[in-house]
Design a protein around this motif. Sequence first.
Motif, PDB file in Angstrom:
ATOM      1  N   SER A 246       0.904  -1.218  -0.077  1.00 32.95           N
ATOM      2  CA  SER A 246      -0.018   0.093   0.120  1.00 32.95           C
ATOM      3  C   SER A 246       0.902   1.118  -0.005  1.00 32.95           C
ATOM      4  CB  SER A 246      -0.868  -0.130   1.329  1.00 32.95           C
ATOM      5  OG  SER A 246      -1.728  -0.974   1.115  1.00 32.95           O
ATOM      6  N   HIS A 247       1.935   1.037   0.607  1.00 31.68           N
ATOM      7  CA  HIS A 247       2.698   2.487   1.063  1.00 31.68           C
ATOM      8  C   HIS A 247       3.573   2.500  -0.296  1.00 31.68           C
ATOM      9  CE1 HIS A 247       6.362   4.626   2.564  1.00 31.68           C
ATOM     10  NE2 HIS A 247       5.275   5.132   2.935  1.00 31.68           N
ATOM     11  N   LEU A 248       3.998   1.382  -0.776  1.00 31.47           N
ATOM     12  CA  LEU A 248       4.938   1.494  -2.205  1.00 31.47           C
ATOM     13  C   LEU A 248       4.219   2.067  -3.269  1.00 31.47           C
ATOM     14  CD1 LEU A 248       7.174  -1.683  -1.922  1.00 31.47           C
ATOM     15  CD2 LEU A 248       7.850   0.862  -1.764  1.00 31.47           C
ATOM     16  N   MET A 249       2.749   1.669  -3.426  1.00 32.34           N
ATOM     17  CA  MET A 249       2.041   2.169  -4.452  1.00 32.34           C
ATOM     18  C   MET A 249       1.748   3.754  -4.243  1.00 32.34           C
ATOM     19  SD  MET A 249      -1.323  -0.613  -4.441  1.00 32.34           S
ATOM     20  CE  MET A 249      -2.149   0.246  -5.514  1.00 32.34           C
ATOM     21  N   VAL A 250       1.445   4.176  -3.088  1.00 31.39           N
ATOM     22  CA  VAL A 250       1.486   5.793  -2.815  1.00 31.39           C
ATOM     23  C   VAL A 250       2.889   6.177  -3.184  1.00 31.39           C
ATOM     24  CG1 VAL A 250       1.226   7.471  -1.159  1.00 31.39           C
ATOM     25  CG2 VAL A 250      -0.267   5.542  -1.049  1.00 31.39           C
ATOM     26  N   VAL A 251       3.843   5.655  -2.678  1.00 29.10           N
ATOM     27  CA  VAL A 251       5.234   6.353  -2.859  1.00 29.10           C
ATOM     28  C   VAL A 251       5.630   6.453  -4.684  1.00 29.10           C
ATOM     29  CG1 VAL A 251       7.720   5.683  -2.946  1.00 29.10           C
ATOM     30  CG2 VAL A 251       6.248   5.796  -0.847  1.00 29.10           C
ATOM     31  N   GLY A 252       4.991   5.381  -5.313  1.00 30.60           N
ATOM     32  CA  GLY A 252       5.650   5.234  -6.587  1.00 30.60           C
ATOM     33  C   GLY A 252       4.685   6.239  -7.591  1.00 30.60           C
ATOM     34  N   MET A 253       3.453   6.465  -7.240  1.00 31.09           N
ATOM     35  CA  MET A 253       2.581   7.338  -7.677  1.00 31.09           C
ATOM     36  C   MET A 253       3.056   8.828  -7.512  1.00 31.09           C
ATOM     37  SD  MET A 253      -1.355   6.081  -7.275  1.00 31.09           S
ATOM     38  CE  MET A 253      -1.288   6.328  -5.886  1.00 31.09           C
ATOM     39  N   TYR A 254       3.185   9.285  -6.256  1.00 24.75           N
ATOM     40  CA  TYR A 254       3.662  10.599  -5.817  1.00 24.75           C
ATOM     41  C   TYR A 254       5.086  11.147  -6.155  1.00 24.75           C
ATOM     42  CZ  TYR A 254       4.376  14.400  -2.790  1.00 24.75           C
ATOM     43  OH  TYR A 254       4.872  15.553  -2.163  1.00 24.75           O
ATOM     44  N   TYR A 255       6.081  10.349  -6.064  1.00 19.43           N
ATOM     45  CA  TYR A 255       7.608  10.765  -6.333  1.00 19.43           C
ATOM     46  C   TYR A 255       7.689  10.629  -8.154  1.00 19.43           C
ATOM     47  CZ  TYR A 255       9.202  10.337  -1.585  1.00 19.43           C
ATOM     48  OH  TYR A 255       9.319  10.899  -0.272  1.00 19.43           O
ATOM     49  N   GLY A 256       6.965   9.507  -8.445  1.00 21.47           N
ATOM     50  CA  GLY A 256       7.049   9.576 -10.139  1.00 21.47           C
ATOM     51  C   GLY A 256       6.541  10.951 -10.775  1.00 21.47           C
ATOM     52  N   ALA A 257       5.381  11.416 -10.284  1.00 25.46           N
ATOM     53  CA  ALA A 257       4.849  12.474 -10.710  1.00 25.46           C
ATOM     54  C   ALA A 257       5.585  13.866 -10.375  1.00 25.46           C
ATOM     55  CB  ALA A 257       3.474  12.639 -10.415  1.00 25.46           C
ATOM     56  N   ALA A 258       6.159  13.784  -8.942  1.00 27.23           N
ATOM     57  CA  ALA A 258       6.691  15.010  -8.809  1.00 27.23           C
ATOM     58  C   ALA A 258       8.093  15.139  -9.380  1.00 27.23           C
ATOM     59  CB  ALA A 258       7.054  15.024  -7.307  1.00 27.23           C
ATOM     60  N   MET A 259       9.039  14.071  -9.608  1.00 25.54           N
ATOM     61  CA  MET A 259      10.155  13.955 -10.501  1.00 25.54           C
ATOM     62  C   MET A 259       9.935  14.785 -11.965  1.00 25.54           C
ATOM     63  SD  MET A 259      12.212  10.621  -8.878  1.00 25.54           S
ATOM     64  CE  MET A 259      12.791  10.663  -7.151  1.00 25.54           C
ATOM     65  N   PHE A 260       8.978  14.202 -12.334  1.00 24.16           N
ATOM     66  CA  PHE A 260       8.507  14.563 -13.801  1.00 24.16           C
ATOM     67  C   PHE A 260       8.265  16.133 -13.857  1.00 24.16           C
ATOM     68  CE2 PHE A 260       5.639  15.244 -17.351  1.00 24.16           C
ATOM     69  CZ  PHE A 260       6.075  14.735 -18.396  1.00 24.16           C
TER      70      PHE A 260
END
Length: 315
Positions: A246-260
């Motif tokens: 659950s945490h990794l799904m949130v991390v992946g979505m959040y950090y991926g978009a922010a880095m982009f």
Amino acid sequence: IFIMAWENQTINSGFILLGIFNHSPTHIFLFSLVLSIFTVAFMGNTAMVLLIYLDTQLHTPMYFLLSQLSLMDLMLICTTVPKMAFNYLSGKKYISLASCGTQIFFSVSLLGAECFLLAAMAYDRYVAICYPLRYSVLMSQKICGLMAASSWILGSLDGIIEVAVVLSFSYCGAREIPHFFCDVPALLTLSCTNTLLFQRMIFICCVIMLLFPVAVIIVSYVHVIRAVIRVGTGDGRRKAFTTCSSHLMVVGMYYGAAMFIYMRPTSDRSPTQDKMVSAFYTILTPMLNSLIYSLRNKEVARAFTKVLGKGKPGE
């Protein structure tokens, strides 16, 4: 700093937000979809904060940090969506300098705070799974509160610096922001001042505020996965992987978009791409966060059922 920044902009105060939707049937549908997502995100995150506050069985470090994440998501969607909806429905696209500065401060502060908070949540899972006997010491109420407070403070410092510098620049031309809220990268494209040094500073801040927490998360979960595989039972592994996934799904979505958004060169930017990705992490992600943690968590479901049971007549 704020007074100087304000005085430099008072002559030509205010901007035009071009928005993300027009009044075609397709865009009217998409706007209605955004309002629905906003409603679900608002209610979901509010419910998470209240449930964790009301249910004493959820007064643990893990759920305290989760309540802080929900509060940040709640504030983030309220920073951008209501103004966007008002401008679209009223036909007005103007945003005052004060409102623009407020949007920059809250969006930057909350995004930065979430970066550090997600790292703290990963560390919490690492301690809980790898050092269960020392968990109450390593994640005491004081340490947990310090982690959450540090996330808020570091995010706010970044917000204060960025809004002060951005509002100190001179802006010329039509002052039309190609976005649905006052986002720093979009605003910098309107500046008459050379912003190259500031853009480099933003990049360095992003390296610190995105890559450092990501490193903490990766190291934490490498240890977690090794510990679960090595000593976990069938049920224990399932529970640990459910919580961590659950945490990794949130991390992946959040950090991926922010880095982009924040770690690309200005020359590679597209206003349309930036608006779509910004909509994802400022509107869609807050809804998904609450759904992911609530639907995949039996304790939250139990607390929700308990609160509903207390609200029934005769109980």
